[in-house]
Design a protein around this motif. Structure first.
Motif, PDB file in Angstrom:
ATOM      1  N   PRO A  81     -17.250  23.755 -47.937  1.00 57.15           N
ATOM      2  CA  PRO A  81     -17.017  22.534 -47.967  1.00 57.15           C
ATOM      3  C   PRO A  81     -17.666  22.130 -49.436  1.00 57.15           C
ATOM      4  CG  PRO A  81     -17.863  22.817 -45.997  1.00 57.15           C
ATOM      5  CD  PRO A  81     -18.083  24.085 -46.606  1.00 57.15           C
ATOM      6  N   ASN A  82     -17.102  21.301 -49.935  1.00 55.93           N
ATOM      7  CA  ASN A  82     -17.233  20.839 -51.139  1.00 55.93           C
ATOM      8  C   ASN A  82     -18.443  19.784 -51.208  1.00 55.93           C
ATOM      9  OD1 ASN A  82     -15.408  22.142 -52.419  1.00 55.93           O
ATOM     10  ND2 ASN A  82     -13.901  20.418 -52.979  1.00 55.93           N
ATOM     11  N   SER A  83     -18.580  19.229 -49.998  1.00 54.21           N
ATOM     12  CA  SER A  83     -19.626  18.281 -49.857  1.00 54.21           C
ATOM     13  C   SER A  83     -20.961  18.953 -49.652  1.00 54.21           C
ATOM     14  CB  SER A  83     -19.131  17.403 -48.684  1.00 54.21           C
ATOM     15  OG  SER A  83     -18.873  18.137 -47.536  1.00 54.21           O
ATOM     16  N   ALA A  84     -21.013  20.242 -49.347  1.00 53.81           N
ATOM     17  CA  ALA A  84     -22.221  20.979 -49.060  1.00 53.81           C
ATOM     18  C   ALA A  84     -23.038  20.658 -50.071  1.00 53.81           C
ATOM     19  CB  ALA A  84     -21.876  22.434 -48.733  1.00 53.81           C
ATOM     20  N   PHE A  85     -24.504  20.279 -49.845  1.00 51.92           N
ATOM     21  CA  PHE A  85     -25.424  20.068 -50.526  1.00 51.92           C
ATOM     22  C   PHE A  85     -25.363  18.993 -51.655  1.00 51.92           C
ATOM     23  CE2 PHE A  85     -25.635  24.921 -49.865  1.00 51.92           C
ATOM     24  CZ  PHE A  85     -26.847  24.613 -49.098  1.00 51.92           C
ATOM     25  N   GLY A  86     -24.315  18.030 -51.456  1.00 47.72           N
ATOM     26  CA  GLY A  86     -23.985  17.090 -52.386  1.00 47.72           C
ATOM     27  C   GLY A  86     -23.320  17.484 -53.780  1.00 47.72           C
ATOM     28  N   PHE A  87     -22.630  18.612 -53.585  1.00 53.35           N
ATOM     29  CA  PHE A  87     -22.245  19.503 -54.907  1.00 53.35           C
ATOM     30  C   PHE A  87     -20.664  19.057 -54.946  1.00 53.35           C
ATOM     31  CE2 PHE A  87     -26.159  21.145 -54.845  1.00 53.35           C
ATOM     32  CZ  PHE A  87     -26.575  21.752 -56.263  1.00 53.35           C
ATOM     33  N   GLU A  88     -20.363  17.883 -54.480  1.00 52.67           N
ATOM     34  CA  GLU A  88     -18.773  17.678 -54.452  1.00 52.67           C
ATOM     35  C   GLU A  88     -18.227  17.769 -55.928  1.00 52.67           C
ATOM     36  OE1 GLU A  88     -21.260  14.688 -53.812  1.00 52.67           O
ATOM     37  OE2 GLU A  88     -20.864  15.657 -52.031  1.00 52.67           O
ATOM     38  N   ASP A  89     -18.771  17.258 -56.831  1.00 47.95           N
ATOM     39  CA  ASP A  89     -18.276  17.444 -58.285  1.00 47.95           C
ATOM     40  C   ASP A  89     -18.468  18.525 -59.216  1.00 47.95           C
ATOM     41  OD1 ASP A  89     -17.435  14.684 -57.811  1.00 47.95           O
ATOM     42  OD2 ASP A  89     -19.316  13.836 -58.555  1.00 47.95           O
ATOM     43  N   VAL A  90     -18.957  19.729 -58.402  1.00 47.91           N
ATOM     44  CA  VAL A  90     -19.203  20.689 -59.152  1.00 47.91           C
ATOM     45  C   VAL A  90     -17.854  21.673 -59.376  1.00 47.91           C
ATOM     46  CG1 VAL A  90     -20.192  23.074 -58.829  1.00 47.91           C
ATOM     47  CG2 VAL A  90     -21.461  21.397 -58.227  1.00 47.91           C
ATOM     48  N   PRO A  91     -17.401  22.034 -60.634  1.00 49.11           N
ATOM     49  CA  PRO A  91     -16.439  22.686 -60.785  1.00 49.11           C
ATOM     50  C   PRO A  91     -16.118  23.769 -60.000  1.00 49.11           C
ATOM     51  CG  PRO A  91     -17.824  22.540 -62.981  1.00 49.11           C
ATOM     52  CD  PRO A  91     -18.479  21.872 -61.775  1.00 49.11           C
ATOM     53  N   PRO A  92     -14.766  24.400 -59.800  1.00 43.94           N
ATOM     54  CA  PRO A  92     -14.609  25.738 -59.215  1.00 43.94           C
ATOM     55  C   PRO A  92     -15.267  26.730 -60.048  1.00 43.94           C
ATOM     56  CG  PRO A  92     -12.640  24.479 -59.746  1.00 43.94           C
ATOM     57  CD  PRO A  92     -13.762  23.894 -60.345  1.00 43.94           C
ATOM     58  N   ILE A  93     -15.146  26.855 -61.319  1.00 46.77           N
ATOM     59  CA  ILE A  93     -15.718  27.908 -62.168  1.00 46.77           C
ATOM     60  C   ILE A  93     -16.445  27.329 -63.286  1.00 46.77           C
ATOM     61  CG2 ILE A  93     -14.847  29.803 -63.741  1.00 46.77           C
ATOM     62  CD1 ILE A  93     -12.225  30.259 -61.900  1.00 46.77           C
ATOM     63  N   MET A  94     -17.636  27.794 -63.345  1.00 43.20           N
ATOM     64  CA  MET A  94     -18.604  27.451 -64.355  1.00 43.20           C
ATOM     65  C   MET A  94     -19.298  28.375 -65.339  1.00 43.20           C
ATOM     66  SD  MET A  94     -20.789  25.503 -61.625  1.00 43.20           S
ATOM     67  CE  MET A  94     -20.423  26.620 -60.036  1.00 43.20           C
ATOM     68  N   SER A  95     -19.503  27.998 -66.414  1.00 45.41           N
ATOM     69  CA  SER A  95     -20.385  28.898 -67.527  1.00 45.41           C
ATOM     70  C   SER A  95     -21.720  29.039 -67.197  1.00 45.41           C
ATOM     71  CB  SER A  95     -20.085  28.416 -68.872  1.00 45.41           C
ATOM     72  OG  SER A  95     -20.880  27.003 -69.101  1.00 45.41           O
ATOM     73  N   PRO A  96     -22.462  29.876 -67.681  1.00 42.70           N
ATOM     74  CA  PRO A  96     -24.025  29.791 -67.442  1.00 42.70           C
ATOM     75  C   PRO A  96     -24.543  28.394 -67.962  1.00 42.70           C
ATOM     76  CG  PRO A  96     -23.386  31.896 -68.507  1.00 42.70           C
ATOM     77  CD  PRO A  96     -22.059  30.843 -68.316  1.00 42.70           C
ATOM     78  N   LYS A  97     -23.899  27.742 -68.923  1.00 41.11           N
ATOM     79  CA  LYS A  97     -24.753  26.705 -69.576  1.00 41.11           C
ATOM     80  C   LYS A  97     -24.343  25.548 -68.477  1.00 41.11           C
ATOM     81  CE  LYS A  97     -24.371  23.538 -73.571  1.00 41.11           C
ATOM     82  NZ  LYS A  97     -24.001  23.349 -74.763  1.00 41.11           N
ATOM     83  N   THR A  98     -23.162  25.278 -67.821  1.00 39.41           N
ATOM     84  CA  THR A  98     -22.754  24.381 -67.117  1.00 39.41           C
ATOM     85  C   THR A  98     -23.812  24.625 -65.716  1.00 39.41           C
ATOM     86  OG1 THR A  98     -20.778  24.202 -67.730  1.00 39.41           O
ATOM     87  CG2 THR A  98     -20.994  23.501 -65.624  1.00 39.41           C
ATOM     88  N   LEU A  99     -23.905  25.709 -65.270  1.00 38.60           N
ATOM     89  CA  LEU A  99     -24.638  26.173 -63.789  1.00 38.60           C
ATOM     90  C   LEU A  99     -26.085  25.785 -64.252  1.00 38.60           C
ATOM     91  CD1 LEU A  99     -24.832  26.976 -60.979  1.00 38.60           C
ATOM     92  CD2 LEU A  99     -24.978  29.190 -61.822  1.00 38.60           C
ATOM     93  N   ALA A 100     -26.641  26.253 -65.360  1.00 45.67           N
ATOM     94  CA  ALA A 100     -27.924  25.850 -65.652  1.00 45.67           C
ATOM     95  C   ALA A 100     -28.324  24.455 -65.727  1.00 45.67           C
ATOM     96  CB  ALA A 100     -28.341  26.483 -67.065  1.00 45.67           C
ATOM     97  N   GLY A 101     -27.295  23.575 -66.167  1.00 47.45           N
ATOM     98  CA  GLY A 101     -27.574  22.234 -66.343  1.00 47.45           C
ATOM     99  C   GLY A 101     -27.557  21.689 -64.869  1.00 47.45           C
TER     100      GLY A 101
END
Length: 92
Positions: free
Chosen positions: A19-39
């Protein structure tokens, strides 16, 4: 040494997403670069690289024919769930 990086395949079966709401990460993109994930995780890209090298971090995807690394929201949420400390509150 085995790697925590898996190649991205063109004809992979669709994963069942957490679920996208897990951990309050509903705005996390479906695919991320290392820079995005690091942020998102508030770590450095070097930390992500070290985790990949040690098979400790979220599963990373290697784009075939390049040195591009990506992460999926599904793998991030699964990794976070595996490393959650019992009784710890999730910060928003």
């Amino acid at each position: 040494m085995s790697s925590n990086v898996t190649p991205l395949m063109r004809d992979t079966e669709a994963e069942t997403e957490a679920p996208n709401s897990a951990f309050g990460f509903e705005d996390v993109p479906p695919i991320m670069s290392p820079k995005t994930l690091a942020g998102i995780l508030e770590v450095t890209t070097l930390t992500l690289q070290r985790w990949r090298d040690r098979n400790e971090g979220p599963v990373a995807i290697s784009i075939p024919g390049s040195n591009v690394i990506r992460y999926t929201r599904t793998d991030l949420l699964a990794w976070l769930a595996e490393h959650r400390v019992a009784g710890a509150e999730v910060r928003s």
